[in-house]
Design a protein around this motif. Structure first.
Motif, PDB file in Angstrom:
ATOM      1  N   GLU A  48     -48.214 -37.654 -54.253  1.00 46.22           N
ATOM      2  CA  GLU A  48     -48.336 -38.525 -53.084  1.00 46.22           C
ATOM      3  C   GLU A  48     -49.183 -37.867 -52.003  1.00 46.22           C
ATOM      4  OE1 GLU A  48     -44.848 -40.052 -51.257  1.00 46.22           O
ATOM      5  OE2 GLU A  48     -44.206 -41.159 -53.027  1.00 46.22           O
ATOM      6  N   LEU A  49     -49.011 -36.564 -51.854  1.00 44.42           N
ATOM      7  CA  LEU A  49     -49.807 -35.835 -50.854  1.00 44.42           C
ATOM      8  C   LEU A  49     -51.287 -35.967 -51.162  1.00 44.42           C
ATOM      9  CD1 LEU A  49     -50.123 -33.883 -48.464  1.00 44.42           C
ATOM     10  CD2 LEU A  49     -49.708 -32.000 -50.057  1.00 44.42           C
ATOM     11  N   ILE A  74     -43.703 -23.916 -45.416  1.00 47.84           N
ATOM     12  CA  ILE A  74     -44.161 -25.296 -45.600  1.00 47.84           C
ATOM     13  C   ILE A  74     -45.683 -25.332 -45.682  1.00 47.84           C
ATOM     14  CG2 ILE A  74     -44.309 -27.596 -44.568  1.00 47.84           C
ATOM     15  CD1 ILE A  74     -41.571 -27.015 -45.675  1.00 47.84           C
ATOM     16  N   ARG A  75     -46.344 -24.607 -44.766  1.00 43.42           N
ATOM     17  CA  ARG A  75     -47.805 -24.575 -44.809  1.00 43.42           C
ATOM     18  C   ARG A  75     -48.299 -24.025 -46.141  1.00 43.42           C
ATOM     19  NH1 ARG A  75     -47.422 -21.986 -39.853  1.00 43.42           N
ATOM     20  NH2 ARG A  75     -48.551 -20.150 -40.631  1.00 43.42           N
ATOM     21  N   ALA A  76     -47.652 -22.961 -46.615  1.00 46.31           N
ATOM     22  CA  ALA A  76     -48.069 -22.360 -47.886  1.00 46.31           C
ATOM     23  C   ALA A  76     -47.890 -23.344 -49.032  1.00 46.31           C
ATOM     24  CB  ALA A  76     -47.266 -21.085 -48.153  1.00 46.31           C
ATOM     25  N   GLY A  77     -46.786 -24.080 -49.019  1.00 46.90           N
ATOM     26  CA  GLY A  77     -46.540 -25.047 -50.082  1.00 46.90           C
ATOM     27  C   GLY A  77     -47.528 -26.194 -50.076  1.00 46.90           C
ATOM     28  N   VAL A  78     -47.799 -26.723 -48.875  1.00 49.25           N
ATOM     29  CA  VAL A  78     -48.753 -27.832 -48.764  1.00 49.25           C
ATOM     30  C   VAL A  78     -50.152 -27.355 -49.145  1.00 49.25           C
ATOM     31  CG1 VAL A  78     -49.851 -29.442 -47.161  1.00 49.25           C
ATOM     32  CG2 VAL A  78     -47.382 -29.039 -47.036  1.00 49.25           C
ATOM     33  N   ARG A  79     -50.521 -26.172 -48.671  1.00 53.97           N
ATOM     34  CA  ARG A  79     -51.838 -25.629 -49.020  1.00 53.97           C
ATOM     35  C   ARG A  79     -51.959 -25.461 -50.538  1.00 53.97           C
ATOM     36  NH1 ARG A  79     -56.210 -22.168 -47.655  1.00 53.97           N
ATOM     37  NH2 ARG A  79     -55.802 -22.050 -45.426  1.00 53.97           N
ATOM     38  N   ALA A  80     -50.903 -24.983 -51.189  1.00 49.98           N
ATOM     39  CA  ALA A  80     -50.940 -24.781 -52.637  1.00 49.98           C
ATOM     40  C   ALA A  80     -51.160 -26.106 -53.374  1.00 49.98           C
ATOM     41  CB  ALA A  80     -49.646 -24.123 -53.110  1.00 49.98           C
ATOM     42  N   ILE A  81     -50.495 -27.156 -52.896  1.00 51.71           N
ATOM     43  CA  ILE A  81     -50.680 -28.474 -53.522  1.00 51.71           C
ATOM     44  C   ILE A  81     -52.111 -28.964 -53.315  1.00 51.71           C
ATOM     45  CG2 ILE A  81     -49.997 -30.904 -53.444  1.00 51.71           C
ATOM     46  CD1 ILE A  81     -47.177 -29.884 -52.606  1.00 51.71           C
ATOM     47  N   THR A  88     -52.747 -38.230 -53.130  1.00 47.99           N
ATOM     48  CA  THR A  88     -53.135 -39.637 -53.046  1.00 47.99           C
ATOM     49  C   THR A  88     -53.332 -40.057 -51.595  1.00 47.99           C
ATOM     50  OG1 THR A  88     -51.941 -40.198 -55.075  1.00 47.99           O
ATOM     51  CG2 THR A  88     -52.423 -42.014 -53.566  1.00 47.99           C
ATOM     52  N   GLY A  89     -52.395 -39.646 -50.733  1.00 48.21           N
ATOM     53  CA  GLY A  89     -52.485 -40.018 -49.330  1.00 48.21           C
ATOM     54  C   GLY A  89     -53.703 -39.428 -48.649  1.00 48.21           C
ATOM     55  N   VAL A  90     -54.004 -38.171 -48.922  1.00 47.38           N
ATOM     56  CA  VAL A  90     -55.172 -37.527 -48.318  1.00 47.38           C
ATOM     57  C   VAL A  90     -56.451 -38.236 -48.751  1.00 47.38           C
ATOM     58  CG1 VAL A  90     -56.579 -35.420 -48.342  1.00 47.38           C
ATOM     59  CG2 VAL A  90     -54.112 -35.275 -47.950  1.00 47.38           C
ATOM     60  N   HIS A  91     -56.568 -38.542 -50.032  1.00 46.20           N
ATOM     61  CA  HIS A  91     -57.763 -39.234 -50.508  1.00 46.20           C
ATOM     62  C   HIS A  91     -57.866 -40.644 -49.921  1.00 46.20           C
ATOM     63  CE1 HIS A  91     -59.794 -36.608 -53.403  1.00 46.20           C
ATOM     64  NE2 HIS A  91     -58.597 -36.130 -53.702  1.00 46.20           N
ATOM     65  N   ALA A  92     -56.728 -41.337 -49.841  1.00 42.97           N
ATOM     66  CA  ALA A  92     -56.746 -42.698 -49.312  1.00 42.97           C
ATOM     67  C   ALA A  92     -57.215 -42.716 -47.859  1.00 42.97           C
ATOM     68  CB  ALA A  92     -55.360 -43.325 -49.423  1.00 42.97           C
ATOM     69  N   PHE A 136     -48.399 -41.512 -43.309  1.00 46.32           N
ATOM     70  CA  PHE A 136     -47.137 -40.793 -43.246  1.00 46.32           C
ATOM     71  C   PHE A 136     -46.814 -40.273 -44.630  1.00 46.32           C
ATOM     72  CE2 PHE A 136     -47.049 -44.020 -40.017  1.00 46.32           C
ATOM     73  CZ  PHE A 136     -46.627 -43.324 -38.893  1.00 46.32           C
ATOM     74  N   LEU A 137     -46.488 -38.999 -44.707  1.00 40.87           N
ATOM     75  CA  LEU A 137     -46.149 -38.379 -45.981  1.00 40.87           C
ATOM     76  C   LEU A 137     -44.840 -37.620 -45.840  1.00 40.87           C
ATOM     77  CD1 LEU A 137     -49.680 -36.962 -46.850  1.00 40.87           C
ATOM     78  CD2 LEU A 137     -48.510 -38.795 -48.085  1.00 40.87           C
ATOM     79  N   LEU A 138     -44.076 -37.582 -46.915  1.00 43.68           N
ATOM     80  CA  LEU A 138     -42.813 -36.856 -46.925  1.00 43.68           C
ATOM     81  C   LEU A 138     -43.031 -35.415 -47.368  1.00 43.68           C
ATOM     82  CD1 LEU A 138     -40.378 -39.423 -48.574  1.00 43.68           C
ATOM     83  CD2 LEU A 138     -40.496 -38.766 -46.172  1.00 43.68           C
TER      84      LEU A 138
END
Length: 215
Positions: free
Chosen positions: A110-111, A13-20, A113-117, A101-103
């Protein structure tokens, strides 16, 4: 540059989120943690703009870590990662002052967008999360919607415009651009909105906005 701490006990999960996150040149992952206690230690060491926390983690879960970060590092925004099976934790996270909150299984956009917001001073709820949270209210939803509309009716027309955009997760700078207001004026409106709605953070205000039919 938005500096992010990523905490999740699952390496994949960490690897996937980091990649995004790495696809956005304006975001930098400065540290990764495998549990909530490590997340707090690394946050104190790196002082990130955002702590992106999984809800379920060993040693210290994400909700407890969020509460601790609010106490020791209030300048770091907290965004929770959730799954559909964890909706019951959202209200507790609100009480702990989470900014978003992010899924995990949501659209990668969305990830970002949410981080920037959130980095811009906004609040962000994944639309799917907001819909499910409101849906879980069951028989209470009608009375909550009525109360939300009553509170929103007490706002000025400009405050309602600001709340509608806040409920969509927009940061102060973007709200200002859309309403042709300077950012300081937006901040003043947001502060007034929080007082009038009787809430203590932007995420709670966003949920009131959703319940009232805004956003």
């Amino acid at each position: 540059m938005i500096r992010v701490l990523l905490a999740d006990d699952e390496h994949m999960i960490r690897a996937g989120v980091r990649a995004i996150l790495s696809t956005d040149p304006g975001i930098e992952v400065v540290a990764e943690a495998a549990d909530g206690r490590e997340a707090i230690d690394l946050a104190l060491a790196h002082r990130p703009d955002i702590a992106l926390l999984d809800i379920r983690m060993p040693r210290l879960d994400g909700l407890s870590a969020a509460a601790e970060l609010r106490r020791v590092l209030p300048e770091t925004a907290v965004v929770m990662l959730t799954t559909f099976g964890e909706d019951e934790h959202v209200h507790r996270a609100l009480a702990e002052g989470a900014d978003g909150f992010l899924l995990k299984a949501g659209d990668p956009r969305e990830l970002l967008t949410g981080v920037h917001a959130v980095a811009g001073g906004g609040a962000y709820l994944s639309p799917s999360v907001a819909k499910r949270v409101l849906g879980r209210l069951g028989p209470e939803r009608l009375s909550r919607a009525e109360e939300a509309r009553r509170l929103v009716d007490a706002l000025t027309p400009r405050e309602r415009e600001v709340l509608a955009l806040l409920a969509r997760g927009l940061p102060n700078a973007e709200i200002g651009r859309r309403l042709f207001l300077v950012e300081g004026t937006v901040k003043a409106h947001v502060s007034a909105i929080l007082v009038k709605l009787g809430v203590d953070n932007r995420v709670r205000a966003a949920i009131v906005g959703h319940e009232a039919g805004l956003g």
